[in-house]
Design an enzyme around this catalytic site. Structure first.
Site, PDB file in Angstrom:
ATOM      1  N   ARG A  44      61.474  23.930 -13.431  1.00  0.00           N
ATOM      2  CA  ARG A  44      61.101  22.572 -13.038  1.00  0.00           C
ATOM      3  C   ARG A  44      59.618  22.393 -12.734  1.00  0.00           C
ATOM      4  O   ARG A  44      58.971  21.536 -13.306  1.00  0.00           O
ATOM      5  CB  ARG A  44      61.924  22.139 -11.810  1.00  0.00           C
ATOM      6  CG  ARG A  44      63.380  21.890 -12.102  1.00  0.00           C
ATOM      7  CD  ARG A  44      64.192  21.703 -10.826  1.00  0.00           C
ATOM      8  NE  ARG A  44      63.663  20.631  -9.996  1.00  0.00           N
ATOM      9  CZ  ARG A  44      64.139  20.322  -8.792  1.00  0.00           C
ATOM     10  NH1 ARG A  44      65.147  21.028  -8.289  1.00  0.00           N
ATOM     11  NH2 ARG A  44      63.620  19.337  -8.098  1.00  0.00           N
ATOM     12  N   HIS A  90      68.361  18.441 -21.084  1.00  0.00           N
ATOM     13  CA  HIS A  90      67.926  18.440 -19.691  1.00  0.00           C
ATOM     14  C   HIS A  90      68.910  17.656 -18.824  1.00  0.00           C
ATOM     15  O   HIS A  90      68.664  16.489 -18.484  1.00  0.00           O
ATOM     16  CB  HIS A  90      66.523  17.813 -19.594  1.00  0.00           C
ATOM     17  CG  HIS A  90      65.812  18.114 -18.311  1.00  0.00           C
ATOM     18  ND1 HIS A  90      65.197  19.314 -18.055  1.00  0.00           N
ATOM     19  CD2 HIS A  90      65.616  17.365 -17.196  1.00  0.00           C
ATOM     20  CE1 HIS A  90      64.634  19.300 -16.863  1.00  0.00           C
ATOM     21  NE2 HIS A  90      64.893  18.105 -16.315  1.00  0.00           N
ATOM     22  N   TYR A 133      62.998  -1.510 -19.984  1.00  0.00           N
ATOM     23  CA  TYR A 133      61.993  -2.501 -20.354  1.00  0.00           C
ATOM     24  C   TYR A 133      60.824  -1.910 -21.153  1.00  0.00           C
ATOM     25  O   TYR A 133      60.063  -2.662 -21.753  1.00  0.00           O
ATOM     26  CB  TYR A 133      61.427  -3.176 -19.100  1.00  0.00           C
ATOM     27  CG  TYR A 133      62.458  -3.917 -18.290  1.00  0.00           C
ATOM     28  CD1 TYR A 133      63.190  -4.953 -18.847  1.00  0.00           C
ATOM     29  CD2 TYR A 133      62.704  -3.575 -16.963  1.00  0.00           C
ATOM     30  CE1 TYR A 133      64.142  -5.632 -18.093  1.00  0.00           C
ATOM     31  CE2 TYR A 133      63.643  -4.245 -16.206  1.00  0.00           C
ATOM     32  CZ  TYR A 133      64.362  -5.265 -16.781  1.00  0.00           C
ATOM     33  OH  TYR A 133      65.297  -5.940 -16.052  1.00  0.00           O
ATOM     34  N   GLU A 511      22.240   4.738   9.687  1.00  0.00           N
ATOM     35  CA  GLU A 511      21.758   3.474  10.225  1.00  0.00           C
ATOM     36  C   GLU A 511      22.187   2.359   9.284  1.00  0.00           C
ATOM     37  O   GLU A 511      21.648   2.192   8.193  1.00  0.00           O
ATOM     38  CB  GLU A 511      20.225   3.502  10.351  1.00  0.00           C
ATOM     39  CG  GLU A 511      19.658   2.384  11.198  1.00  0.00           C
ATOM     40  CD  GLU A 511      20.060   2.487  12.661  1.00  0.00           C
ATOM     41  OE1 GLU A 511      20.265   1.440  13.290  1.00  0.00           O
ATOM     42  OE2 GLU A 511      20.183   3.629  13.152  1.00  0.00           O
TER      43      GLU A 511
END
Length: 837
Positions: A44, A90, A133, A511
């Site tokens: 993995r 897988h 999508y 500054e």
């Protein structure tokens, strides 16, 4: 109700033997944990050092290649790819597969993306759209990863259920691990590798192929540091060298910023590139949080103008009075605009996790690629030898076509025909079977020529492949040449700038704000506001700009305030730090140096600016003169919580024509009326009044006349009076008029509320003064658009007539104007683009 007493248990069968195994809990937990850790490490989280891919990434690319999703094909739904990968290779959940697919397609995550995504694949701040999508296909670079995978270049292994096979490693025609980097968290170890430039990595790999004993310094001449997909700047090359040497190191990433003038009044920091894995929304949120909690000062506004066409663009507007460079340093220190990247080059080598330096990573890849090319060459030579063997058989058949046909026709079956062909023509079984399977239409004279040409080609290719396989130098030369072709085709220029930490200055105390130094606030005749860089008086006449003249100058400090006095008697606060700064020497209060007063105050349609005044409560205060002859000295007790308030109560129809900040009560207050009367008297004759007061009589006016100029003059300093006479019936700005310059000392001082003395004698056609001014010499005149106009020579007589001028005068000023100056107020000048007659 169920009767528990009647429940019985069936007796075990006779052949049943009860066995209970005692297992030590600590041993079982240790074994189970090690198995889990092994699975995470090897299946993995960690990539293979050869192709730079984790198992899920390798399975995605292989499955997409098997599905035919090449760059020249159309996109398919990502869910289809995820389903195919999960079902065949897988079986660990669709979310893990889709997350890996998305990262392979993100140009801000990968230096050379391997998946061509279509749709919303996310951003550094936002998650991608759901897999239903989005669409995907292989990117051109991914074809390099699977190139020649069907030529026995890599080993295959069974999938999780033994029904499919998958590659153990990809052929990987470019060093993917170094080019794209990786990250992952395993059990007890983690990896975090930075992306690099393809051209640089290939150059280093080729150098290592040519010189296997190359040192790290030699390789770093080609690879000076990482090249991040989002660009930016890397600071701290010592950490990069440590990582290249030992596999671990740290460097800092900085956003790419420029300081620009984003508005005429303000500067801003433009951010165009951010550190790796840092999104603009994260930076914006952090900056807003710091500003709200007052931990970060100096930021006026923040806009995210990022879009698809221009890319990243954050505009951070800086407040006036703050140093942009100092604010930028604070942004680097407090926000994700500067982040650290810890390199931890952990990858699998021969199935074991190892921490590798740059040379080891390149060596592992080069060895892998050499083996791939060797196996590919052996496969191709074997295939060509097999084909040559068949071609030789066909050529024998063509040369003896009649005998071959006779042997086949006289045979009882194909097996006998194959055996007889082998015996008669000394053919192998493969050749004889191929001849029997070849259609007779191919056994023509033309095919004989084709076969001879094919035999020659195959013989040459076999010789070349044999030469490559027989020489290690030739083999490595082929690998080097293929890498060069890849870099030439897919290489891009470096995006990340590399800086040594020694070249970055960072002070312990930054500054932020501009120092509160003394300065002068200036108002010019063309209506421009500015401030000087210091409190040095303005240069003399010969050094000043030829554009316009000063009508008001107030001594203040950079972080102080001044008041803009209007014709309606209002005083509007203006921050001096908001005014543009003019050069310290030779300061030109000109069109090129200041900003229009309209950028700082909002005026009504009939209102105009007549001068500047100090807001110092310890000063002598303002002196005002109105058109109807009223004078007022204002007690400097101004409200601290209001930016806009009245300093005089005007009568109906009256307006303020002049406002001046008194430097001393010994200075003269001067009125000049339209009927050419000048009255001057010490300011001490006017009692200071509160803001609501309406003032007191300043000059006695004859019927129909009005005050056209009011100001203050130092009687101890050489001064002059400039007047211009003309006709009251002419249109404003259409007549040149007669001008006269007189010595101020020629005008006697009189009492307050008297009529004064004549300043100019009118000639025929002249009945009033068009413009008047009194102030320190030498005087300077300009037109309404700021062009210089020559003045007449000074005359001894104060009541003499004027001399015809050559151009219309718009304003007059002196060496250091202390009052409103010109007859026409500054904000009443014509636009700069309008030309004078």
């Amino acid at each position: 109700m169920f009767d528990m007493a009647r429940r019985t248990t069936a007796p075990p069968p006779e052949d049943f033997e009860e066995r209970i195994v005692d297992i030590d809990v600590s041993s079982e937990m240790r074994t189970s944990f090690l198995e889990y850790a092994y699975s995470v490490i090897y299946q993995r989280a960690l990539p293979d050092a050869r192709d730079g891919l984790k198992p899920v990434q390798r399975r995605i690319l292989y499955s997409m290649a098997e599905m035919g999703l090449r760059p020249d094909r159309g996109h398919v739904k990502s869910s289809r790819v995820v389903g195919d990968v999960m079902g065949k290779l897988h079986p660990h959940g669709d979310s893990a597969i889709y997350d890996a697919l998305v990262r392979l397609a993100q140009p801000f995550s990968m230096r050379l993306p391997l998946v061509d995504g279509h749709g919303n694949f996310g951003s550094p701040d936002d998650l991608p759209a759901a897999m239903r999508y989005t669409e995907a296909r292989l990117a051109p670079a991914a074809m390099l990863m699977v190139e020649s995978i069907d030529e026995d270049t890599v080993d295959f292994k069974p999938n999780y259920d033994g029904q499919e096979t998958e590659p153990v490693v990809m052929p990987s025609a470019f060093p993917n691990l170094l080019v794209n980097g990786t990250s992952g968290i395993a059990v007890g170890m983690a990896t975090n590798m930075a992306p690099h430039n393809l051209v640089e990595i290939v150059a280093a790999a080729r150098h290592l192929i040519k010189k296997p004993d190359a040192t790290l310094d030699d390789l770093m001449e080609f690879v000076p540091g990482p090249d991040l997909p989002t660009g930016g700047t890397i600071i701290g090359l010592q950490g990069v060298r440590d990582a290249y040497e030992s596999g671990r190191g740290t460097f800092r990433m900085r956003a790419k910023c420029t300081i620009e003038q984003i508005t005429p009044r303000r500067k801003g920091i433009i951010v165009t590139e951010l550190p790796y894995n840092v999104g603009p929304e994260r930076v914006v949120t952090k900056i807003k949080e710091l500003v709200t909690s007052k931990k970060l000062q100096g930021i006026a506004d923040l806009k995210d103008l990022t879009d698809r066409h221009k890319g990243l663009r954050l505009v951070i507007e800086i407040k006036n009075g703050f140093i942009p460079e100092a604010v930028l340093e604070e942004l680097y220190r407090l926000t994700p605009m500067e982040e650290s990247f810890g390199i931890n080059n952990v990858a699998l080598v021969d199935g074991e996790p190892r921490t590798l330096g740059l040379r080891e990573l390149l060596q592992v890849y080069v060895d892998h690629r050499v083996e791939v090319v060797r196996r590919r060459s052996e496969f191709r030579r074997r295939k060509r030898e097999e084909r040559l063997h068949l071609v030789d058989g066909l050529i024998v058949a063509l040369l003896n076509i009649d005998e071959v046909i006779q042997v086949i026709r006289s045979s009882d079956d194909s097996a006998q025909a194959r055996t007889r062909l082998m015996d008669v023509f000394d053919l192998t079984e493969i050749q004889a079977a191929y001849i029997l399977d070849t259609p007779l239409r191919r056994l023509t004279r033309y095919d004989k020529l084709e076969l001879d040409a094919e035999k020659e080609t195959l013989t040459g290719e076999i010789a070349k492949l044999t030469e490559i396989l027989s020489s290690e130098a030739k083999l490595r030369q082929v690998v080097s040449g293929e890498l060069a072709d890849v870099a030439k085709k897919y290489g891009t220029p470096r995006r990340t700038v590399l800086l040594d930490a020694a070249g970055v200055s960072r002070t312990a105390v930054v500054e932020l704000q501009v120092a509160d130094d003394p300065c002068l606030a200036l108002l010019s005749s063309t209506g421009l506001l500015a401030r000087t860089a210091d409190a040095t008086p303005l240069p003399g006449e010969g050094e000043r700009s030829a554009h316009d003249v000063l009508v008001s100058a107030v001594r203040t400090s950079v972080r102080g305030e001044v008041g803009v006095v209007t014709s309606l008697g209002r005083l509007i606060r203006v921050q001096v730090v908001d005014l543009p700064t003019l050069p310290a020497t030779g300061a030109p209060p000109s069109l090129s140096g200041g900003h229009p007063v309209s950028e700082y105050v909002s005026l009504q349609p009939d209102e105009r600016v007549v001068g500047l005044g100090s807001l110092d409560p310890d000063g002598p205060g303002l002196a005002l003169g109105t058109q109807q002859g009223v004078v007022k000295r204002v007690v400097p007790d101004y409200p601290a919580n209001r930016d806009d308030f009245e300093v005089i109560t005007l009568k109906d129809g009256d307006t303020v024509v002049g406002a001046v900040e008194l430097e001393s009560e010994s200075h003269d207050l001067v009125f000049i009326s339209s009927d050419a009367q000048l009255l001057r008297y010490p300011a001490s004759l006017v009692r200071p009044q509160g803001r609501p007061a309406g003032g007191m009589a300043g000059i006695r006016l004859d019927g129909g006349s009005r005050v056209i100029w009011f100001g203050a003059v130092d009687p101890e300093r050489p001064a002059v009076v400039v007047t211009v006479a003309g006709s009251s019936t002419a249109l404003p700005g259409t007549q040149v008029g007669g001008g006269k310059m007189s010595d101020y000392a020629e005008f006697p001082a009189k009492g307050r509320a008297t009529g004064g003395v004549r300043a100019q004698r009118f000639l025929k056609g002249e009945d009033e003064l068009l413009l008047a001014w009194a102030g320190p010499a030498p005087a300077k005149a300009v037109s309404s658009v700021g062009k210089p106009v020559p003045l007449p020579d000074e005359l001894g007589r104060r009541d003499g007539s004027g001399i015809r001028l050559t151009h219309t005068i718009g304003a007059v000023g002196g060496a250091l104007a202390a009052g409103p100056g010109p007859g026409r107020p500054a904000s009443d000048a014509r636009p700069a683009e309008e030309e004078d007659e």
